[in-house]
Design a protein around this motif. Structure first.
Motif, PDB file in Angstrom:
ATOM      1  N   ARG A  36       0.822  -1.212   0.000  1.00  0.00           N
ATOM      2  CA  ARG A  36       0.000   0.000   0.000  1.00  0.00           C
ATOM      3  C   ARG A  36       0.863   1.273   0.000  1.00  0.00           C
ATOM      4  N   CYS A  80      -3.847   9.591   2.800  1.00  0.00           N
ATOM      5  CA  CYS A  80      -4.722   8.459   3.090  1.00  0.00           C
ATOM      6  C   CYS A  80      -4.844   8.311   4.608  1.00  0.00           C
ATOM      7  N   GLU A  81      -5.687   7.405   5.016  1.00  0.00           N
ATOM      8  CA  GLU A  81      -5.898   7.154   6.439  1.00  0.00           C
ATOM      9  C   GLU A  81      -4.845   6.169   6.959  1.00  0.00           C
ATOM     10  N   ARG A 139      -5.251   3.906   9.138  1.00  0.00           N
ATOM     11  CA  ARG A 139      -5.886   2.579   9.235  1.00  0.00           C
ATOM     12  C   ARG A 139      -5.847   1.851   7.877  1.00  0.00           C
ATOM     13  N   TRP A 140      -6.017   2.611   6.794  1.00  0.00           N
ATOM     14  CA  TRP A 140      -5.948   1.995   5.479  1.00  0.00           C
ATOM     15  C   TRP A 140      -4.540   1.466   5.209  1.00  0.00           C
ATOM     16  N   TYR A 147      -4.245  -1.720   7.556  1.00  0.00           N
ATOM     17  CA  TYR A 147      -5.189  -2.842   7.412  1.00  0.00           C
ATOM     18  C   TYR A 147      -5.923  -2.891   6.066  1.00  0.00           C
ATOM     19  N   GLY A 148      -5.791  -1.862   5.253  1.00  0.00           N
ATOM     20  CA  GLY A 148      -6.505  -1.852   3.988  1.00  0.00           C
ATOM     21  C   GLY A 148      -7.964  -1.481   4.145  1.00  0.00           C
ATOM     22  N   GLU A 149      -8.322  -0.901   5.277  1.00  0.00           N
ATOM     23  CA  GLU A 149      -9.722  -0.532   5.534  1.00  0.00           C
ATOM     24  C   GLU A 149      -9.951   0.938   5.323  1.00  0.00           C
TER      25      GLU A 149
END
Length: 64
Positions: free
Chosen positions: A6, A55-56, A58-59, A62-64
């Protein structure tokens, strides 16, 4: 897809080199390389990294 993938993906989307991204985040290029190679699973500067990559956190983790 994991954190390493990511980070690489977002860095490529923003057309940044590892060195450029590391400078923007405030870390060494070697530290960013460790993240992108999967050695570092929970970067200390995660919040700063997410902010620069737009981006966040958490993303990134975890990809969320």
């Amino acid at each position: 897809m994991n954190l390493a993938h990511r980070v690489k993906q977002k860095r490529a989307e923003l057309n940044l080199s590892q060195t450029q991204l590391a400078q923007l985040v405030g870390m060494r290029q070697q530290s960013l390389h460790a993240i992108e190679s999967g050695v570092t699973k929970r970067p200390r500067l995660l919040i700063e990294l997410a902010a620069v990559l737009k981006c966040e956190p958490r993303w990134l983790l975890y990809g969320e």
